[in-house]
Write a protein that holds these residues in place. Structure first.
Motif: not given
Length: 423
Positions: A247-263, A303-311
């Protein structure tokens, strides 16, 4: 659905609480311009972020410019070669011509868009406007108010045109991140047929995201874990132990990384590649990113929460040229068809775990159920202590009923329907 956090603070700072049209009217702009006059792709690009001075890139620019002199006679394989090789298509000046060619858009499809007012009655209109207002971080920094409003209107029209043309497709939050990237690069006329190509058809990469449920999307995203396991079994075990899933990668896939990258430069570089890659290729890029960040994963608690936050937080310094090379190698070595048994086994395990968790919760709830006391015992709590000790059950019921009747007689208002309640 809302697969990622939105930029509420940015929205509030810009006072965008409704329709772009109402927003414009509220600021008392006393003249109207053609949208293309206000916000053309050349005015709204971010090319200042690009700085390619290597000799090979200089030569590549010359070759692209030579091909653009006669684009109709250039084979699509040549455009794809430019898009995949180092630095991609280099500049938005080139992209606005080449992106439509990569997916087969023709001149006949470049039609003028309708006005926003013509589309404002569509059922998805309000949701689209809300998401467009949330996408301010994707707009050029320091963009003047008039240009921003025009761009918001363009983006809303673009999205609504696609879902009106294909009514069986379901709009999802994140679609606007893809749409604005196409709009910024190609303008409103070319971005519409381009977005249609990406949204509709048996091999359209965005089509799985636009179904009734998220199940098709989740199924495709599950290909990431077998790819990671084949490349680094220890890393896969670490992820599995944490229970972080995908699930940590869901927004990457849905937006082709457009939502998650700053540059912006990283976003359009990825789009260069994705537009001429197999539909599942963004999942392989996701696997390559996870592999690249293996040292950080190993140092993180299981830990699921910490790993999700990191990734879920992508750093700004990811070497995407290297990551794309790794992703291409992963794809060549792990054909999606070969991964299907592993994905099926993964989904069976997830389903078994889900059923076990549901059964565990059911038993836990069942263990907490306390049988209700008889009505006479519950009513007796409201009687004076001497009556509770002496009165039999029938007497308790009778006395309680009498007291209730007296109370209702003197307080009939508590049983009247409030005038604002539904009748």
């Amino acid at each position: 659905m809302d697969p990622y956090n939105t930029d509420e603070d940015c929205v509030n700072k810009c006072n965008l609480n409704g329709s772009p049209v109402l927003d414009r009217m509220s600021n008392d702009l006393n003249h109207t311009k053609n949208i293309d006059d206000i916000a053309t792709p050349s005015e709204l690009n971010f090319d200042q972020e690009f700085d390619y001075e290597e000799p090979e890139i200089t030569e590549k620019k010359k070759e692209i410019e030579q091909c653009l002199k006669n684009p109709d006679i250039v084979n699509v394989d040549k455009w794809q070669s430019f898009a995949r090789s180092k630095a991609g298509l280099i500049s938005d000046e080139y992209r606005k011509v080449i992106w439509p060619l990569l997916v087969g858009v023709t001149l006949e499809e470049l039609t003028d868009p309708p006005s926003l007012d013509e589309l404002s009655t569509h059922p998805e209109y309000n949701q689209v406007v809300l998401d467009v207002n949330r996408s301010l971080k994707r707009f050029p920094p320091g963009i003047p108010y008039e240009q921003r409003v025009a761009l918001q209107d363009q983006l809303t029209v673009l999205i609504l045109r696609v879902i009106i043309k294909y009514p069986h497709l379901k709009y999802y939050q994140g679609y606007h991140d893809v749409a604005i990237t196409l709009l910024l690069v190609c303008g409103d006329r070319a971005s519409f047929p381009l977005l249609c190509r990406l949204s509709y058809g048996p091999t359209a990469p965005l089509a799985p995201f636009m179904q009734l449920t998220m199940q098709p999307t989740q199924h495709l995203l599950n290909y990431m874990l077998p790819v990671v396991r084949r490349a680094d079994d220890r890393l896969a075990e670490c992820l599995d132990k944490s229970g972080v899933g995908t699930m940590f990668a869901l927004p990457w896939y849905l937006t082709w990384f457009g939502h998650s990258l700053n540059r912006y430069s990283d976003v359009v570089r990825l789009y260069d590649y994705f537009l001429c890659a197999p539909p599942l290729f963004p999942v392989y890029v996701t696997a390559a990113i996870v592999l690249h960040r293996a040292p950080q994963v190993f140092s993180c608690d299981a830990d699921m929460a910490m790993m999700h936050c990191l990734l879920s937080r992508l750093p700004d310094d990811l070497p995407f040229e290297d990551i794309l090379v790794v992703a291409q190698k992963l794809y060549e070595e792990n054909d999606p068809t070969d991964l299907e048994p592993e994905v099926a086994a993964l989904e069976r395990r997830e389903e078994e775990q889900r059923k076990l968790e549901e059964e565990r919760m059911r038993r836990r709830r069942a263990g907490r159920v306390v049988p209700r006391a008889p009505l006479s015992s519950r009513l007796a709590r409201y009687l004076p202590a001497p009556l509770r000790r002496a009165a039999p059950r029938r007497t308790i019921l009778a006395i309680t009923a009498a007291l209730l009747a007296v109370y209702v007689y003197y307080r009939p208002d508590i049983f009247r329907m409030h005038p604002n309640e539904d009748k």
